[in-house]
Enzyme design. Structure first.
Site, PDB file in Angstrom:
ATOM      1  N   CYS A   1     -10.923 -21.252 -37.240  1.00 53.43           N
ATOM      2  CA  CYS A   1     -10.532 -20.061 -36.480  1.00 53.43           C
ATOM      3  C   CYS A   1     -11.499 -19.809 -35.325  1.00 53.43           C
ATOM      4  O   CYS A   1     -12.705 -19.993 -35.458  1.00 53.43           O
ATOM      5  CB  CYS A   1     -10.582 -18.810 -37.364  1.00 53.43           C
ATOM      6  SG  CYS A   1      -9.713 -18.923 -38.929  1.00 53.43           S
ATOM      7  N   CYS A   2     -10.957 -19.372 -34.214  1.00 53.43           N
ATOM      8  CA  CYS A   2     -11.769 -18.796 -33.139  1.00 53.43           C
ATOM      9  C   CYS A   2     -10.875 -17.765 -32.452  1.00 53.43           C
ATOM     10  O   CYS A   2      -9.722 -17.579 -32.850  1.00 53.43           O
ATOM     11  CB  CYS A   2     -12.299 -19.856 -32.179  1.00 53.43           C
ATOM     12  SG  CYS A   2     -11.060 -20.674 -31.164  1.00 53.43           S
ATOM     13  N   TRP A   3     -11.415 -17.090 -31.443  1.00 55.87           N
ATOM     14  CA  TRP A   3     -10.654 -15.970 -30.862  1.00 55.87           C
ATOM     15  C   TRP A   3      -9.281 -16.431 -30.394  1.00 55.87           C
ATOM     16  O   TRP A   3      -8.263 -15.818 -30.691  1.00 55.87           O
ATOM     17  CB  TRP A   3     -11.476 -15.342 -29.735  1.00 55.87           C
ATOM     18  CG  TRP A   3     -10.903 -14.062 -29.227  1.00 55.87           C
ATOM     19  CD1 TRP A   3     -10.435 -13.819 -27.973  1.00 55.87           C
ATOM     20  CD2 TRP A   3     -10.708 -12.854 -29.969  1.00 55.87           C
ATOM     21  NE1 TRP A   3      -9.974 -12.529 -27.884  1.00 55.87           N
ATOM     22  CE2 TRP A   3     -10.131 -11.911 -29.095  1.00 55.87           C
ATOM     23  CE3 TRP A   3     -10.972 -12.469 -31.289  1.00 55.87           C
ATOM     24  CZ2 TRP A   3      -9.808 -10.622 -29.504  1.00 55.87           C
ATOM     25  CZ3 TRP A   3     -10.645 -11.179 -31.692  1.00 55.87           C
ATOM     26  CH2 TRP A   3     -10.073 -10.282 -30.809  1.00 55.87           C
TER      27      TRP A   3
END
Ligand code: 5RP
Length: 151
Positions: free
Chosen positions: A64-66
């Site tokens: 996950c990342c932004w």
């Protein structure tokens, strides 16, 4: 299943993801901002989770990342990893069915709690297609590991 999870941000949806995976009975290993003191840069923690899959320490990973883009790009740099950025259940279903994706990439900004449940439901229900009509498709998956510069 043994599932490695990484997030470059300590966001509620990342915590929800870990809790939901554990609730479903998975053995979760955390990376990045989910681990105090760990390197939480998206390129580093996504690669670490993807490497768990490539090394056999995990069956699958969720990175996950932004945006989800950096996490998926970093994971896909690891040989043997097929990471798919999924923003809806249909995409998650297709990623497992037609791409035999072994890493799910998520956008922290787009993935609400209810959407997360839908994506995980689809991801864990779908299997790589064994349909004879899809045999050519599995050959395409195999092509991903072929040496480059081949015709
Ligand atoms: O979406 C991302 C990368 O694709 C990152 O989450 C976003 O760029 C923020 O990262 P940083 O805090 O390191 O600037």
């Amino acid at each position: 299943m043994r599932i490695s999870v990484s997030s470059d941000m300590d966001e509620p949806v990342a915590r929800l993801l870990v809790a939901e995976l554990r609730r479903r009975g998975h053995d979760v290993r955390e990376h990045g901002a989910l681990v105090p003191g760990a390197d939480a840069g998206w390129a580093v923690c996504s690669e670490a989770a993807a490497r768990d899959v490539a090394d056999g320490a995990a069956d699958q990973a969720v990175v996950c990342c932004w945006t989800g883009t950096g996490a998926s790009i970093a994971a896909n740099k690891v040989p043997g990893v097929r990471a798919a950025l999924c923003t809806d259940a249909g995409t998650a279903d297709g990623a497992r069915r037609w791409n035999d994706a072994n890493v799910l990439a998520l956008s922290l900004r787009l993935t609400s709690g209810p959407l997360l449940t839908e994506i995980l439901d689809a991801w864990f229900t779908a299997e790589p297609s064994q349909d004879p009509e899809d045999r050519q498709n599995m050959a395409r998956v195999g092509r991903l590991d072929a040496p480059r510069n081949d015709p």
